[in-house]
Design a protein around this motif. Structure first.
Motif: not given
Lengths: 333, 256
Positions: A55-60, A178-191, A251-253
């Motif tokens: 649920e966390i690592r594979v989608p990331r 900060v998220f939208w300008m620098l980007g991150s993949l933390a807490d992303r899911s299959w959605v 949109a997601v990262s």
């Protein structure tokens, strides 16, 4: 100079992506041996490990792979189209504009009504940016004009993003900016994967379709056209492909910069500088690069939630300066 | 091959640059396109290559140029732009292979035949030894020859070259004109714009003179390149020198 044969280069890059993918799902606050979970009949893991992994690592990791591939590929296409090694979706303001689109979709409540509003709105932001760039630079495609336009677009989109977030009654506005300008993949899911995947694949398909035309463009506009290349079509494919794939990725990262600059540049000598061959190599290389960056932030500062874009910019910005310098030097020779 | 131009008009950024041009190309010959800067030479060549919008008609073998699929047109007409840049440091063989694009489909895998044709084109231009060398590393003259090999690999009936000898030293200029002559001997039509009147008069079969977008003259060298004509168009005095059966036109001074 002897070069690796192309199929071997691609296989090597694919293998690298696979290895990094496995490392990426193994590493985190707890070490999980993927083999012990994924292989049937394996023992020694709990339900918690399984959940973390699936649920966390594979989608990331899947997102890192897809987004890295998008950024690498779109960088390679933009460079081929503009015939300049300094083009890249981040630098040109395409990612920042996509971020703005995403923020607008979220805070106007559109996403609550319709989930795909997020990627579509980000895509629209990216599309506007690309069209603006084309319009501003015109036929000449003078790189200085394009990059300066990109700088202006990035600042404008960034400012509008902050404005939109500050105007919303959002207690986490600063964090979100900060998220939208620098980007991150933390807490992303299959959605998020499901949301971005169809767009990313569509966009990448369009980008790959420019391959041959990019080769011909090495000889300049007129020569390419006189070789039977439809430049209108190539432009449309590149513009739509970039907007759709980078839009959905952003949109997601959030906006992750410099991947599309570094990766094609490093791989170009390996493919004999041929633009068409650079595409697949840059997609794989981008995936590897972003997986590696995402692993490194978890290894280096596991407690700090370091943003992915911080790492890519730390490597990318000095690289950009160096590239600028070497391009200038080359022009003087 | 027969390329017929009738009543051609063309504009660039709203300004009329070609007016009422009628021409015909239907046999292997080396044609020099001359005229002062801004006469419309490049525009005419771009129009003939399908790169420039125009009114009037340009027909290739009886069919309007615009009716041709771009790839089909590229198999008959090759255009050599004045710009001699290759934007990425491609190997010379890759550069020449681009000439095979009109014959290749989607993914552009080069066939054995393509490789043979590329090799022959490079041999003709004496650049075969550079196959694996990066285009960037060659001298200007060598680069010019590689780019012409690209055009040859296209196997066109007609080659349209925009100031190909610009920036080359005399030896390379002459060797290029000789190559054009060989292509003509091999059955191709070559149209080239140039500023060097002595080279034009010495090597070309036919001369077309443009001035301010008008067709001033079109015919055999000795009929067209008269001192009066050159004085009128360029504002220079010339001297005619006869050498090995040909007449050279050499500019000597500004006309009064």
């Amino acid at each position: 100079m002897t070069r690796l044969p192309y199929p071997i280069l691609l296989s090597g890059l694919a293998l690298l992506v696979a290895v990094l993918f496995v490392i990426s799902i193994a590493i985190g606050q707890v070490w999980i041996n993927p083999a012990s979970v994924l292989l049937p009949g394996a023992h020694g893991y709990g339900e918690a490990d399984r959940l973390i992994l699936y649920e966390i690592r594979v989608p990331r990791a899947v997102l890192a792979l897809l987004i890295g591939a998008t950024l690498g590929l779109s960088g390679a296409v933009l460079q081929g189209l503009l015939r300049n090694p300094l083009a890249e979706p981040g630098l040109l303001g395409i990612s920042a504009s996509a971020s703005l689109g995403a923020v607008i979709a979220i805070y106007s409540g559109l996403t609550a009504i319709f989930a795909y509003a997020l990627p579509i709105s980000a895509l629209a932001g990216a599309l506007i940016a690309v069209l603006l760039l084309r319009g501003l630079a015109g036929r000449s495609a003078d790189i200085l004009t394009i990059i300066l336009s990109g700088v202006a677009l990035t600042s404008l989109a960034g400012a509008l993003t902050s404005l939109a977030l500050n105007m919303s009654s959002n207690p986490f506005a600063a964090l979100e900016i900060v998220f939208w300008m620098l980007g991150s993949l933390a807490d992303r899911s299959w959605v998020h994967v499901g949301m971005a995947l169809p767009f990313i694949l569509t966009g990448m398909l369009l980008l790959f379709a420019t391959a041959r035309a990019l080769d011909a463009l090495s000889l300049g506009h007129d020569a390419a056209q006189s070789l039977g290349v439809n430049l209108q079509r190539t432009n449309t494919l590149a513009i739509l492909g970039t907007a759709i794939s980078v839009g959905a990725a952003t949109a997601v990262s959030g906006a992750i910069g410099f991947v599309g600059l570094i990766v094609p540049h490093l791989l170009r000598p390996c493919v004999g500088n041929k633009p068409s061959r650079l595409l697949a190599a840059s997609a794989l290389g981008g995936a590897a690069f972003l997986l590696l960056a995402d692993i490194s932030i978890r290894v280096l500062l596991p407690e700090k939630d370091l943003k992915l874009g911080v790492v890519t910019a730390l490597i990318g910005a000095p690289f950009f300066l160096w590239l600028l310098h070497s391009v200038k030097k080359r022009a003087q020779v | 091959m027969r390329l017929t131009v009738s009543r051609l008009h063309a504009q660039r950024s709203g300004k009329s640059v070609l007016r009422d041009i009628s021409l015909s190309f239907d046999k292997p010959e080396l044609i020099g396109l001359i005229g002062p800067n801004g006469a419309g030479k490049s525009t005419l060549m771009r129009a003939l290559s399908g790169l420039q919008s125009y009114s009037g008609s340009i027909q290739l073998d009886g069919t309007d140029l615009a009716q041709y699929a771009p790839q089909a047109l590229a198999r008959q007409l090759a255009f050599l732009p004045q710009e001699r840049t290759v934007h990425w440091a491609l190997d010379c063989e890759e550069v020449v292979m681009l000439g095979r694009m009109p014959y290749q489909s989607g993914f552009g895998r080069a066939s054995v035949g393509d490789h043979r044709i590329v090799e022959r084109a490079m041999q003709t231009m004496d650049v075969l030894e550079f196959s694996r060398r990066s285009f960037e590393q060659l001298s200007g003259g060598e680069q010019a020859r590689v780019l012409i090999a690209r055009v040859l690999a296209q196997e066109p009936d007609m080659i349209i070259a925009d100031e190909p000898i610009n920036g080359l030293d005399p030896a390379h200029q002459i060797s290029l004109m000789k190559t054009f002559r060989e292509l003509v001997a091999a059955g191709r039509t070559v149209l080239t714009s140039l500023h060097d009147l002595s080279l034009a008069s010495h090597w070309c079969d036919r001369i077309i003179i443009l001035e301010h977008g008008d067709l001033i003259a079109d015919g055999a060298v000795d009929q067209v390149m008269t001192p009066q004509q050159i004085r009128k168009v360029y504002g220079v005095e010339t001297m005619a020198v006869s050498t090995s059966g040909r007449t050279l036109i050499v500019p000597t001074d500004l006309a009064e």
